[in-house]
Design a protein around this motif. Structure first.
Motif, short mmCIF file in Angstrom:
data_model
loop_
_atom_site.label_atom_id
_atom_site.label_comp_id
_atom_site.label_asym_id
_atom_site.label_seq_id
_atom_site.Cartn_x
_atom_site.Cartn_y
_atom_site.Cartn_z
N LEU A 1 0.90 -1.18 -0.02
CA LEU A 1 0.06 -0.08 -0.05
C LEU A 1 0.85 1.27 0.03
O LEU A 1 1.67 1.31 0.75
N ARG A 2 0.88 2.15 -0.97
CA ARG A 2 1.43 3.31 -0.90
C ARG A 2 0.75 4.44 -0.36
O ARG A 2 -0.55 4.53 -0.46
N ALA A 3 1.27 5.28 0.48
CA ALA A 3 0.72 6.55 1.23
C ALA A 3 0.84 7.74 0.42
O ALA A 3 1.86 8.05 -0.06
N GLY A 4 0.08 8.64 0.62
CA GLY A 4 0.21 9.93 0.44
C GLY A 4 -0.39 10.89 1.39
O GLY A 4 -1.15 10.66 2.19
N VAL A 5 -0.04 12.27 1.37
CA VAL A 5 -0.27 13.30 2.22
C VAL A 5 -0.53 14.47 1.57
O VAL A 5 0.24 14.99 0.72
N VAL A 6 -1.46 14.93 1.65
CA VAL A 6 -1.72 16.54 0.70
C VAL A 6 -1.99 17.50 1.99
O VAL A 6 -2.99 17.40 3.05
N GLY A 7 -1.08 18.74 1.95
CA GLY A 7 -1.07 19.14 3.18
C GLY A 7 -0.06 19.02 4.16
O GLY A 7 -0.12 18.27 4.77
N LEU A 8 1.12 20.01 4.34
CA LEU A 8 2.20 19.35 5.01
C LEU A 8 2.41 20.70 6.18
O LEU A 8 3.47 21.11 6.58
N GLY A 9 1.23 21.18 6.83
CA GLY A 9 1.38 21.85 8.05
C GLY A 9 1.90 20.95 9.29
O GLY A 9 2.21 19.84 9.19
N MET A 10 1.50 21.30 10.57
CA MET A 10 1.92 20.63 11.64
C MET A 10 1.48 19.18 11.62
O MET A 10 2.19 18.32 11.75
N ILE A 11 -0.08 19.05 11.56
CA ILE A 11 -0.39 17.61 11.45
C ILE A 11 -0.10 16.98 10.09
O ILE A 11 0.56 15.79 10.15
N GLY A 12 -0.38 17.41 8.87
CA GLY A 12 0.16 16.63 7.70
C GLY A 12 1.51 16.60 7.72
O GLY A 12 2.07 15.05 7.28
N GLY A 13 2.35 17.52 7.86
CA GLY A 13 3.73 17.23 7.96
C GLY A 13 4.34 16.19 8.99
O GLY A 13 5.04 15.20 8.64
N GLY A 14 3.55 16.25 10.07
CA GLY A 14 3.80 15.29 11.05
C GLY A 14 3.51 13.68 10.65
O GLY A 14 4.38 12.75 10.77
#
Length: 418
Positions: free
Chosen positions: A7-20
Motif C-alpha cells: 500500500l502506497r501512502a500520500g499526504v496533501v497538506g504539510l502543516g503541523m498535522i500533515g507534515g507530522g
C-alpha cells in the motif's frame, strides 16, 4: 491491491498535522507522496520527499491519501477541484480527511468520492503536536471495509485507531472531544482565578490536579458511567447530585467572598440536575417498579457496573431475598449514603474474620472512589482494637488483596491508553 506492505501512502497538506503524519510514515518505512502549495514545505521534514506538482499526482502514486488542509474550502479544492485527487484517482484509492469540517461537508465530499469509486473516511486527529512522533489518535468514521483497507497505513502514523462508526462518526467524535477540551479550558480559567484570589499560585493547583488525577479519571468519570443511550443510571445520579451541588455551592461562596466572577460555576450549579439527567424529576421506571431490577441496579452501584450480571437468571429463595430486600430496599433507603452503609458493612465483615468478603467490599469502595488506600489501611488499625487482632489480620489480607487488584487494573488501563 496486493498486500499491506505494498500500500502506497500520500499526504496533501504539510502543516503541523500533515507534515507530522508524513514524517511518521517515512520513519515507518512507508515514504509518502506529498503535495503542498509551498514548494519547500518538506525541506525540514525528515525523510519526506519533495512535493509533487498537484494532488492528482499524489493520487496516482498512492493508495491511501491523508488530506490535512485548513478548512472545508481547501478540502473541496484538493479533493474535487482542477488537478485534485479525484482527477488522478484509480481503482482502490482511499481518501482520509483529517481536516475538522462540518458533517454536511463530510457527506458532500464522500458522495463525490463515491461517484468516482474512491473510498472515503473522515478522520479526526488528536493531539496534533504529536503527529511526527507516531503519537496521535485517529478518530475514524466510515465503512468497516474501507477502514480495514486503509488500516495498515493508518497504523503507520497513529498510535491508536478508533473506528467510531459510520461516515461522519469520526468528525462528530473529534468535535465532541474538542468541546471537552475548550470547556475544560474555561473551567480551568475560573478555577485559576479563584486560586489566585485566595493567594494560591496556579502551579500549585496544577500540581494537586496532576498528582490526584494523573490520567484524567475524575474528568471522564461521568462519561464512563453513562450507558449506551448516554444516560446515567438514576441511583448513581441521585448519589452524585448532593455531593456535586454541595461542592459547587462552596465554590460560589468562595467566589463571592473573594469577588471573583465565575459564570461557568453559576451555570454548572444551576444545571446540575440536568447534567445528571434528573431535571425531569423522579419518574417511575421499570427499575423503580420491579424490586428485583431495583436491587440489581443497586448492586451495580455498590460494587461497580456489571456486577449484577453474575446473578443467575433464576434466583433461589436466599439470593432472591438478598437482591430484592437487602439491595432493593435496605441499600436504597435515603438517610445513609452508599459510603455510610459501606463502612458499616466493612465493620461487620471485620468482626466475621472473612478476608474474601472484605475484599469484595473494598473493591466496591475503590471502584466508587469512596475510600482511599490510606483510609483503608487506617481502618484496619482502628478495627483491630474492636474486633481483635486475628479478625483484623483477615481484614488486612482482604484489603491488601483488593488494593493490589485495583492497582494492577489501573496500570493496565494506563498501558492500554498509550
Amino acid at each position: 491491491m496486493t498486500n499491506t506492505q505494498a500500500l502506497r501512502a500520500g499526504v496533501v497538506g504539510l502543516g503541523m498535522i500533515g507534515g507530522g503524519v508524513a514524517v511518521s510514515l517515512a520513519r515507518s518505512g512507508r515514504v509518502p507522496a506529498v503535495y503542498d502549495i509551498r514548494p519547500d514545505a518538506s525541506d525540514m521534514l525528515e525523510g519526506v520527499s519533495a512535493p509533487l506538482a498537484s494532488p492528482a499526482a499524489v493520487a496516482k502514486d498512492s493508495d491511501v491519501v491523508m488530506v490535512a488542509v485548513v478548512d472545508a474550502a481547501q478540502a473541496r479544492t484538493v479533493i474535487a477541484g482542477d488537478g485534485g485527487l479525484l482527477s488522478g484517482a484509480h481503482p482502490g484509492l482511499t481518501i482520509v480527511l483529517q481536516s475538522t469540517v462540518a458533517l454536511p461537508v463530510v457527506h458532500e465530499l464522500a458522495e463525490l468520492c463515491a461517484k468516482a469509486e474512491v473510498g472515503f473516511l473522515d478522520c479526526g486527529v488528536t493531539p496534533g503536536d504529536k503527529a511526527a512522533e507516531h503519537g496521535m489518535v485517529a478518530i475514524i468514521g466510515g465503512e468497516q471495509s474501507v477502514v480495514d483497507h486503509a488500516r495498515p497505513v493508518l497504523d503507520d502514523w497513529a498510535k491508536k485507531v478508533v473506528h467510531c462508526g459510520p461516515l461522519g462518526a469520526g468528525m462528530a467524535t473529534k468535535i465532541a472531544r474538542n468541546v471537552v477540551t475548550y470547556g475544560t479550558w474555561r473551567t480551568v480559567t475560573e478555577a485559576a482565578a479563584l486560586a489566585v484570589a485566595a493567594d494560591v499560585e496556579p502551579a500549585r493547583l496544577a500540581e494537586v490536579i496532576d498528582t490526584a488525577d494523573p490520567e484524567g479519571r475524575t474528568l471522564l468519570q461521568l462519561l464512563r458511567m453513562r450507558g449506551a443511550d448516554g444516560t446515567l443510571p438514576e441511583p448513581v445520579a441521585r448519589r452524585i447530585e448532593p455531593l456535586m451541588t454541595k461542592d459547587l455551592d462552596a465554590a460560589r461562596d468562595l467566589a463571592a467572598a473573594l469577588g471573583v466572577d465565575t459564570p461557568l460555576v453559576d451555570v454548572t450549579r444551576a444545571e446540575a440536575e440536568r447534567t445528571l439527567g434528573l431535571d425531569a424529576g423522579p419518574t417511575p421506571s421499570a427499575v423503580d417498579e420491579d424490586p428485583i431490577q431495583r436491587g440489581l441496579a443497586m448492586m451495580d452501584t455498590v460494587y461497580g457496573p456489571g456486577f449484577s450480571a453474575s446473578m443467575p437468571e433464576q434466583l433461589d429463595p436466599y439470593t432472591n431475598e438478598t437482591v430484592e430486600h437487602l439491595f432493593g430496599e435496605i441499600w436504597n433507603r435515603p438517610d445513609l449514603s452508599v459510603r455510610d452503609r459501606r463502612l458499616l458493612v466493612i465493620g461487620a465483615t471485620a468482626a466475621l474474620g472473612r478476608d474474601d468478603l472484605m475484599q469484595i467490599q473494598v473493591q466496591g469502595a475503590l471502584t466508587n472512589e469512596e475510600l482511599t488506600a490510606n483510609q483503608l489501611k487506617e481502618a484496619v488499625l482502628h478495627l483491630a482494637f474492636y474486633v481483635g487482632w486475628g479478625n483484623a489480620t483477615a481484614a488486612h489480607r482482604g484489603i491488601s488483596a483488593a488494593l493490589a487488584a485495583h492497582s494492577a487494573a489501573a496500570q493496565n488501563t494506563v498501558k492500554e491508553s498509550r
